[in-house]
Design a protein around this motif. Sequence first.
Motif, PDB file in Angstrom:
ATOM      1  N   LEU A   1       0.814  -1.217   0.000  1.00 50.75           N
ATOM      2  CA  LEU A   1       0.000   0.000   0.000  1.00 50.75           C
ATOM      3  C   LEU A   1       0.848   1.269   0.000  1.00 50.75           C
ATOM      4  O   LEU A   1       0.439   2.288  -0.539  1.00 50.75           O
ATOM      5  CB  LEU A   1      -0.929   0.013   1.216  1.00 50.75           C
ATOM      6  N   TYR A   2       2.034   1.219   0.606  1.00 43.96           N
ATOM      7  CA  TYR A   2       2.851   2.425   0.760  1.00 43.96           C
ATOM      8  C   TYR A   2       4.305   2.247   0.323  1.00 43.96           C
ATOM      9  O   TYR A   2       5.086   3.185   0.359  1.00 43.96           O
ATOM     10  CB  TYR A   2       2.819   2.925   2.211  1.00 43.96           C
ATOM     11  N   PHE A   3       4.683   1.059  -0.111  1.00 42.80           N
ATOM     12  CA  PHE A   3       6.076   0.784  -0.457  1.00 42.80           C
ATOM     13  C   PHE A   3       6.637   1.801  -1.454  1.00 42.80           C
ATOM     14  O   PHE A   3       7.779   2.252  -1.309  1.00 42.80           O
ATOM     15  CB  PHE A   3       6.219  -0.634  -1.027  1.00 42.80           C
ATOM     16  N   ASP A   4       5.864   2.172  -2.444  1.00 45.62           N
ATOM     17  CA  ASP A   4       6.355   3.069  -3.499  1.00 45.62           C
ATOM     18  C   ASP A   4       6.195   4.557  -3.183  1.00 45.62           C
ATOM     19  O   ASP A   4       6.545   5.389  -4.025  1.00 45.62           O
ATOM     20  CB  ASP A   4       5.660   2.739  -4.822  1.00 45.62           C
ATOM     21  N   PHE A   5       5.706   4.904  -1.990  1.00 45.75           N
ATOM     22  CA  PHE A   5       5.629   6.319  -1.629  1.00 45.75           C
ATOM     23  C   PHE A   5       7.042   6.900  -1.661  1.00 45.75           C
ATOM     24  O   PHE A   5       8.009   6.270  -1.225  1.00 45.75           O
ATOM     25  CB  PHE A   5       5.030   6.503  -0.240  1.00 45.75           C
ATOM     26  N   SER A   6       7.158   8.123  -2.135  1.00 42.58           N
ATOM     27  CA  SER A   6       8.480   8.721  -2.338  1.00 42.58           C
ATOM     28  C   SER A   6       9.237   8.993  -1.041  1.00 42.58           C
ATOM     29  O   SER A   6      10.468   9.081  -1.056  1.00 42.58           O
ATOM     30  CB  SER A   6       8.359  10.015  -3.141  1.00 42.58           C
ATOM     31  N   ASP A   7       8.537   9.119   0.085  1.00 41.57           N
ATOM     32  CA  ASP A   7       9.233   9.394   1.338  1.00 41.57           C
ATOM     33  C   ASP A   7       9.711   8.120   2.044  1.00 41.57           C
ATOM     34  O   ASP A   7      10.401   8.198   3.054  1.00 41.57           O
ATOM     35  CB  ASP A   7       8.358  10.219   2.283  1.00 41.57           C
ATOM     36  N   PHE A   8       9.348   6.944   1.515  1.00 47.54           N
ATOM     37  CA  PHE A   8       9.775   5.697   2.147  1.00 47.54           C
ATOM     38  C   PHE A   8      11.086   5.219   1.553  1.00 47.54           C
ATOM     39  O   PHE A   8      11.286   5.232   0.344  1.00 47.54           O
ATOM     40  CB  PHE A   8       8.707   4.609   1.996  1.00 47.54           C
ATOM     41  N   LEU A   9      11.983   4.813   2.424  1.00 50.84           N
ATOM     42  CA  LEU A   9      13.267   4.302   2.002  1.00 50.84           C
ATOM     43  C   LEU A   9      13.577   3.009   2.737  1.00 50.84           C
ATOM     44  O   LEU A   9      13.026   2.738   3.797  1.00 50.84           O
ATOM     45  CB  LEU A   9      14.369   5.337   2.242  1.00 50.84           C
ATOM     46  N   MET A  10      14.443   2.232   2.146  1.00 52.69           N
ATOM     47  CA  MET A  10      14.853   0.960   2.721  1.00 52.69           C
ATOM     48  C   MET A  10      16.212   1.135   3.375  1.00 52.69           C
ATOM     49  O   MET A  10      17.129   1.707   2.763  1.00 52.69           O
ATOM     50  CB  MET A  10      14.927  -0.097   1.609  1.00 52.69           C
TER      51      MET A  10
END
Length: 159
Positions: free
Chosen positions: A122-131
């Motif tokens: 649901l949110y993996f590709d949000f631009s503020d999320f990083l691995m």
Amino acid sequence: MSKPNRMRRETDDEARAVGQDLLRRARFGALGVICPDSNSPMVTRVSVGTDGEGMPVTLISELSLHSRALFHNAQCSLLVGEPGQRGDPLIHPRLTLQCNAEPANKDDLKQLYLSQHPKAALYFDFSDFLMLRLRVTAAHLNGGFGKAYRLSPSDLRLV
């Protein structure tokens, strides 16, 4: 002269197996960081997966205070191991990892991470999320009362 640590046991194959199992099965953990605003410890719950080498990874938002803390000081700790359904929560094993957080390629880890955390789609590709990869430098296993061990990355099969 310091006293010998009589509470910690010699690391054995059973302790290694418990530590490896706790790390591989972990899907959530308590991440400890140093808050840059106050220089005080801070702990937050994060999702946890493992990369192809078994190293813990987490997907976090750059907007969070703990991500800011990691940008400021990459040293952190991660506690994994959930209490069982019955009994005193302190009798169940848990593993504390001392780590250095480093950026990981989100695209390379997407399929593996989403297999471990399907709802993160649901949110993996949000631009503020990083691995972030949490490179383990040392580990401490509490296998229950009287079962304390120090583990190395090689004990956890991470090197």
